[in-house]
Design an enzyme around this catalytic site. Structure first.
Site, PDB file in Angstrom:
ATOM      1  CE  LYS A  43      16.967  -0.448   2.809  1.00 60.51           C
ATOM      2  NZ  LYS A  43      18.924  -1.441   2.005  1.00 60.51           N
ATOM      3  CG  HIS A  44       8.176   0.224   0.711  1.00 59.95           C
ATOM      4  ND1 HIS A  44       8.876  -0.722   1.356  1.00 59.95           N
ATOM      5  CD2 HIS A  44       7.331   0.491   1.507  1.00 59.95           C
ATOM      6  CE1 HIS A  44       8.242  -1.327   2.447  1.00 59.95           C
ATOM      7  NE2 HIS A  44       8.150  -0.403   2.706  1.00 59.95           N
ATOM      8  CB  SER A  45       8.079   5.786  -1.084  1.00 59.90           C
ATOM      9  OG  SER A  45       6.274   6.552  -0.733  1.00 59.90           O
TER      10      SER A  45
END
Ligand code: T46
Length: 132
Positions: free
Chosen positions: A48-50
């Site tokens: 749940k991230h970049s």
């Protein structure tokens, strides 16, 4: 979508199988960090991230999991289930890992040292920046 599945060379003989991973040969970057994820749970979601500049290769060395990739315009779901295959993700791609099989183990090779400030964790900000 900027990702690639890389098939590694397998050396198989009567004793079993071996996969060598050499930086800048089998892996398209200099490896600065290695980490692994284990004791995963089927109902949990990770990621749940970049990342602003991090490139990574994710390998399901045991078991399987799904990885959802999102570049702000399209989404792609990939099932990782082979120890001789790595998912190469460049910077700027949102990722979520879920649907872990029991005992799934992920080995991750990273192009940068760990830097929590290099993560983008707000999905709406990510989408806004990606479509700028
Ligand atoms: C990614 C996916 C595939 C460290 O101290 N050093 C590290 O190198 C890493 C990766 C994590 N940590 C600490 C930070 C957190 O307190 O370990 C804890 C769990 O990390 P995180 O919540 O970021 O784990 P995931 O599975 O959500 O994400 C990880 C990577 O962080 C990320 O870069 O792409 O695996």
């Amino acid at each position: 979508m900027n990702y690639r599945l890389i098939k590694f060379n397998v050396f198989a003989d009567a004793r079993g199988k071996l996969v060598p991973l050499e930086a800048e040969k089998d892996i398209p970057f200099e490896i600065k960090r290695v980490y692994y994820i284990f004791d995963t749970l089927p109902d949990e979601t990770r990621g749940k991230h970049s990342h602003k500049k991090l490139q990574q290769i994710i390998i399901a060395i045991d078991g399987s999991c799904s990885i959802m990739l999102d570049n702000g315009k399209e989404r792609k779901k990939i099932r990782l289930n082979r120890p001789d295959e790595g998912l190469y993700i460049v910077e700027g791609i949102w990722r979520e890992m879920n649907e872990f099989s029991y005992g799934c183990k992920l080995l991750v090779l990273a192009s940068e040292h760990y830097d929590p400030d290099e993560y983008i964790r707000d999905h709406s900000k990510y989408i806004k920046d990606a479509n700028r």
